[in-house]
Each structure stands twice: as C-alpha cells, then as structure tokens.
Design a protein around this motif. Structure first.
Motif, PDB file in Angstrom:
ATOM      1  N   ASP A  15      -9.745   7.994  38.785  1.00  0.00           N
ATOM      2  CA  ASP A  15     -10.697   7.566  37.766  1.00  0.00           C
ATOM      3  C   ASP A  15     -10.212   7.815  36.344  1.00  0.00           C
ATOM      4  OD1 ASP A  15     -12.490   6.668  39.657  1.00  0.00           O
ATOM      5  OD2 ASP A  15     -13.560   8.576  39.783  1.00  0.00           O
ATOM      6  N   THR A  16      -9.015   8.350  36.194  1.00  0.00           N
ATOM      7  CA  THR A  16      -8.430   8.561  34.865  1.00  0.00           C
ATOM      8  C   THR A  16      -7.526   7.381  34.540  1.00  0.00           C
ATOM      9  OG1 THR A  16      -8.497  10.979  35.073  1.00  0.00           O
ATOM     10  CG2 THR A  16      -6.959  10.051  33.474  1.00  0.00           C
ATOM     11  N   THR A  17      -7.807   6.678  33.459  1.00  0.00           N
ATOM     12  CA  THR A  17      -7.015   5.509  33.084  1.00  0.00           C
ATOM     13  C   THR A  17      -6.016   5.870  31.990  1.00  0.00           C
ATOM     14  OG1 THR A  17      -8.497   4.761  31.327  1.00  0.00           O
ATOM     15  CG2 THR A  17      -9.011   4.060  33.592  1.00  0.00           C
ATOM     16  N   MET A  18      -4.962   5.087  31.921  1.00  0.00           N
ATOM     17  CA  MET A  18      -3.943   5.291  30.888  1.00  0.00           C
ATOM     18  C   MET A  18      -4.543   5.103  29.500  1.00  0.00           C
ATOM     19  SD  MET A  18      -1.044   6.020  32.472  1.00  0.00           S
ATOM     20  CE  MET A  18       0.463   5.484  31.658  1.00  0.00           C
ATOM     21  N   ALA A  19      -5.414   4.101  29.348  1.00  0.00           N
ATOM     22  CA  ALA A  19      -6.038   3.846  28.050  1.00  0.00           C
ATOM     23  C   ALA A  19      -6.885   5.036  27.619  1.00  0.00           C
ATOM     24  CB  ALA A  19      -6.891   2.585  28.122  1.00  0.00           C
ATOM     25  N   GLU A  20      -7.579   5.625  28.578  1.00  0.00           N
ATOM     26  CA  GLU A  20      -8.420   6.785  28.280  1.00  0.00           C
ATOM     27  C   GLU A  20      -7.572   7.971  27.828  1.00  0.00           C
ATOM     28  OE1 GLU A  20     -12.387   8.452  30.569  1.00  0.00           O
ATOM     29  OE2 GLU A  20     -10.607   7.943  31.739  1.00  0.00           O
ATOM     30  N   VAL A  21      -6.462   8.193  28.500  1.00  0.00           N
ATOM     31  CA  VAL A  21      -5.570   9.294  28.130  1.00  0.00           C
ATOM     32  C   VAL A  21      -5.003   9.062  26.734  1.00  0.00           C
ATOM     33  CG1 VAL A  21      -3.396  10.453  28.666  1.00  0.00           C
ATOM     34  CG2 VAL A  21      -4.981   9.865  30.508  1.00  0.00           C
ATOM     35  N   ALA A  22      -4.594   7.821  26.450  1.00  0.00           N
ATOM     36  CA  ALA A  22      -4.051   7.505  25.125  1.00  0.00           C
ATOM     37  C   ALA A  22      -5.080   7.780  24.036  1.00  0.00           C
ATOM     38  CB  ALA A  22      -3.602   6.049  25.083  1.00  0.00           C
ATOM     39  N   ARG A  23      -6.312   7.398  24.302  1.00  0.00           N
ATOM     40  CA  ARG A  23      -7.378   7.608  23.319  1.00  0.00           C
ATOM     41  C   ARG A  23      -7.622   9.108  23.097  1.00  0.00           C
ATOM     42  NH1 ARG A  23     -10.651   4.548  25.530  1.00  0.00           N
ATOM     43  NH2 ARG A  23     -11.918   6.019  26.713  1.00  0.00           N
ATOM     44  N   GLU A  24      -7.684   9.862  24.176  1.00  0.00           N
ATOM     45  CA  GLU A  24      -7.926  11.306  24.060  1.00  0.00           C
ATOM     46  C   GLU A  24      -6.769  12.021  23.366  1.00  0.00           C
ATOM     47  OE1 GLU A  24     -10.511  13.406  25.017  1.00  0.00           O
ATOM     48  OE2 GLU A  24     -11.677  11.561  25.259  1.00  0.00           O
ATOM     49  N   ALA A  25      -5.551  11.532  23.621  1.00  0.00           N
ATOM     50  CA  ALA A  25      -4.374  12.170  23.019  1.00  0.00           C
ATOM     51  C   ALA A  25      -4.132  11.712  21.586  1.00  0.00           C
ATOM     52  CB  ALA A  25      -3.137  11.877  23.870  1.00  0.00           C
ATOM     53  N   VAL A  70      -2.855   8.693  20.706  1.00  0.00           N
ATOM     54  CA  VAL A  70      -1.608   7.940  20.620  1.00  0.00           C
ATOM     55  C   VAL A  70      -1.864   6.510  21.081  1.00  0.00           C
ATOM     56  CG1 VAL A  70      -0.225  10.003  21.064  1.00  0.00           C
ATOM     57  CG2 VAL A  70      -0.851   8.507  22.980  1.00  0.00           C
ATOM     58  N   ALA A  71      -0.942   5.613  20.762  1.00  0.00           N
ATOM     59  CA  ALA A  71      -1.042   4.233  21.226  1.00  0.00           C
ATOM     60  C   ALA A  71      -0.730   4.177  22.721  1.00  0.00           C
ATOM     61  CB  ALA A  71      -0.060   3.353  20.464  1.00  0.00           C
ATOM     62  N   VAL A  72      -1.303   3.210  23.415  1.00  0.00           N
ATOM     63  CA  VAL A  72      -1.049   3.063  24.844  1.00  0.00           C
ATOM     64  C   VAL A  72       0.437   2.855  25.099  1.00  0.00           C
ATOM     65  CG1 VAL A  72      -1.495   1.654  26.881  1.00  0.00           C
ATOM     66  CG2 VAL A  72      -3.370   2.191  25.320  1.00  0.00           C
ATOM     67  N   GLN A  73       1.102   2.102  24.222  1.00  0.00           N
ATOM     68  CA  GLN A  73       2.534   1.869  24.388  1.00  0.00           C
ATOM     69  C   GLN A  73       3.313   3.181  24.288  1.00  0.00           C
ATOM     70  OE1 GLN A  73       4.083  -0.932  25.378  1.00  0.00           O
ATOM     71  NE2 GLN A  73       5.864   0.434  25.521  1.00  0.00           N
ATOM     72  N   THR A  74       2.881   4.066  23.402  1.00  0.00           N
ATOM     73  CA  THR A  74       3.521   5.379  23.289  1.00  0.00           C
ATOM     74  C   THR A  74       3.383   6.152  24.590  1.00  0.00           C
ATOM     75  OG1 THR A  74       3.075   5.474  20.909  1.00  0.00           O
ATOM     76  CG2 THR A  74       3.513   7.564  22.017  1.00  0.00           C
ATOM     77  N   SER A 131       6.493   7.476  26.810  1.00  0.00           N
ATOM     78  CA  SER A 131       6.650   8.897  27.107  1.00  0.00           C
ATOM     79  C   SER A 131       6.593   9.183  28.599  1.00  0.00           C
ATOM     80  CB  SER A 131       5.564   9.713  26.390  1.00  0.00           C
ATOM     81  OG  SER A 131       5.646   9.561  24.992  1.00  0.00           O
ATOM     82  N   CYS A 132       5.973   8.265  29.355  1.00  0.00           N
ATOM     83  CA  CYS A 132       5.779   8.473  30.797  1.00  0.00           C
ATOM     84  C   CYS A 132       6.311   7.286  31.578  1.00  0.00           C
ATOM     85  CB  CYS A 132       4.301   8.691  31.119  1.00  0.00           C
ATOM     86  SG  CYS A 132       3.494   9.933  30.117  1.00  0.00           S
ATOM     87  N   PRO A 133       7.617   7.130  31.695  1.00  0.00           N
ATOM     88  CA  PRO A 133       8.161   6.014  32.480  1.00  0.00           C
ATOM     89  C   PRO A 133       7.627   6.066  33.906  1.00  0.00           C
ATOM     90  CG  PRO A 133       9.889   7.124  31.237  1.00  0.00           C
ATOM     91  CD  PRO A 133       8.662   7.978  31.116  1.00  0.00           C
ATOM     92  N   GLY A 134       7.269   4.892  34.425  1.00  0.00           N
ATOM     93  CA  GLY A 134       6.732   4.866  35.774  1.00  0.00           C
ATOM     94  C   GLY A 134       5.229   4.750  35.825  1.00  0.00           C
ATOM     95  N   GLY A 160       4.110   8.512  36.679  1.00  0.00           N
ATOM     96  CA  GLY A 160       4.952   9.168  35.688  1.00  0.00           C
ATOM     97  C   GLY A 160       4.154  10.077  34.779  1.00  0.00           C
ATOM     98  N   LEU A 161       2.930   9.646  34.445  1.00  0.00           N
ATOM     99  CA  LEU A 161       2.034  10.490  33.646  1.00  0.00           C
ATOM    100  C   LEU A 161       1.677  11.751  34.414  1.00  0.00           C
ATOM    101  CD1 LEU A 161       0.112  11.013  31.239  1.00  0.00           C
ATOM    102  CD2 LEU A 161      -1.587   9.585  32.427  1.00  0.00           C
ATOM    103  N   ALA A 162       1.353  11.594  35.708  1.00  0.00           N
ATOM    104  CA  ALA A 162       1.020  12.757  36.535  1.00  0.00           C
ATOM    105  C   ALA A 162       2.197  13.723  36.622  1.00  0.00           C
ATOM    106  CB  ALA A 162       0.593  12.306  37.926  1.00  0.00           C
ATOM    107  N   LYS A 163       3.411  13.179  36.709  1.00  0.00           N
ATOM    108  CA  LYS A 163       4.605  14.041  36.772  1.00  0.00           C
ATOM    109  C   LYS A 163       4.804  14.780  35.460  1.00  0.00           C
ATOM    110  CE  LYS A 163       8.372  15.483  38.904  1.00  0.00           C
ATOM    111  NZ  LYS A 163       9.152  16.177  37.898  1.00  0.00           N
TER     112      LYS A 163
END
Length: 227
Positions: free
Chosen positions: A41-51, A53-57, A61-64, A68-71
């Motif tokens: 239930d955790t989305t990449m867009a949500e993480v970018a917003r909380e951090a 940073v831009a989604v592309q960033t 930063s997390c290839p994969g 990759g984000l979880a790693k």
C-alpha cells in the motif's frame, strides 16, 4: 584551469553529501510509510512526496523501482545511516577486530548484531509479510533472496577472521562457521526469543554471545559458557 581544478574536489564533496542526504530522506520516508501502511500500500509517489523529492529522483536513487526502494530502506536501516562506508570499515567492526580475546570478540559481535537486529526487525517483518502475500512478485522475492545471500556472505568475515587468528575450532571450516553465524543471527530467532519467549534484548545478546563461543571457538572460556 587552475581555479577549476581547485573547485572540483569541493564540488564533488558537496554532490556526494547532497546525494547521501537525499538517500537518507527517501529511506526514512519509505521506512515510516511501509511500517505504517505495509509494502503493497506504499506507493512511489507517496514516498517522493513525504521525502520532498521528485518522483524521478526517487527512481534514480532506487534503481529497480519499488523492490529497489525496499532494498535501500533495508541497507540504510542495517547500516544505521546513508554513508557510503562498508560495514567492515565501521568503528564497531574495527573494535571487534582489535579485541585480542576471542570470547570478548564474540561478545562485541553479539552486541553489534543485537543493535542491528533491533533496527532491522520491523523492516524485515514488513518485507517478509509482503513476499508471503505476493509470491509472484519476482522483484520482491529476488530482493529478499539477495538479502539472505548477502547475510550469509557477510558472515564469512567473522568466520574467516577467527580462523586467521587460530581461534576457530580446527574441525570447523570457515564456510561452515559462517553458516552457523548466519543462522544464529537471523531476525527470526531474534523475534522468537524477544517477542514469543519474552526475553529482553540483553538476555538475547548474552545468549547469542554464548552460543557463538560454544559453536565456533576451540577453547571458549569455561566461566563464560557456564553463565
């Protein structure tokens, strides 16, 4: 040209510091969201917003993607920070290497392992639950398998160190010693003893140090093993 050369090391250090801070922000935001909401239930867009940073960033930063984000979350939680410093070069590992007594060496190792397990337990639990719920998610499954292989490979360091100083049991090859270290320091063992059995972290640390000494050392101190 001279002025440009003078500025380069400074600029490079600033870029590295900025990248490190960005990775830390991303990992902190993702860790909090995954523990609160779960991996799925955790989305990449949500993480970018909380951090912040831009989604592309985030993807850079997390290839994969999401595995990759979880790693990234796992690695930074394991290390305790986002510094690009190998575990073997960290002060707590150097203190273990510098300790002359093998039993005290393993006691230091047990203390370090307990601190790592305390940090990593909630992340590992979330990722295990996600993998169990999504067995067809190849990226997630591969990431968790990779983590376990990294743990086993990392366990060769202390095993080979004990062998090199002549402290390892002569009938115990370093590879077999590494396998025992890998199993004894598993997150699952830590969870069972501290949560199911109700042990304190201090009791777990003492147990781990005792078990490591009994399993690995040629001449463990009798007084230590009696405790």
């Amino acid at each position: 040209m001279t002025e440009q050369k003078k500025r380069r090391p400074y600029s490079s250090a600033l870029r590295q510091e900025h990248a490190q801070a960005t990775r830390q922000k991303i990992a902190t935001a993702a860790r909090q969201l995954m523990i609160r909401k779960g991996y799925a239930d955790t989305t990449m867009a949500e993480v970018a917003r909380e951090a912040g940073v831009a989604v592309q960033t985030l993807y850079t930063s997390c290839p994969g993607g999401k595995p990759g984000l979880a790693k990234l979350v796992y690695d930074i939680t394991l290390a305790g920070d986002a510094r690009p410093l190998p575990q073997c070069d960290r002060p707590e590992v150097q203190a273990i290497i510098d300790e002359p007594d093998p039993v005290r060496k393993l006691a230091r190792y047990a203390a370090m392992a307990t601190a790592i397990l305390r940090r990593i337990k909630p992340v590992h639990r979330v990722l295990r639950a996600a993998a169990a719920a999504s067995p067809t998610d190849a990226g997630l499954q591969d990431m968790l398998t990779g983590i376990e292989h990294e743990r086993l490979t990392g366990s060769r360091g202390p095993a080979e160190h004990l062998h090199a100083i002549g402290a390892l049991r002569p009938d115990l090859p370093p590879a077999r010693a590494a396998a025992q270290i890998y199993v004894l320091t598993s997150t699952e063992n830590f969870e069972k003893l501290t949560e199911v059995c109700g042990w304190s972290e201090g009791e777990y640390e003492e147990w781990l140090a005792t078990m490591l000494a009994a399993a690995l050392l040629e001449h463990p101190h009798d007084e230590w093993l009696a405790n």
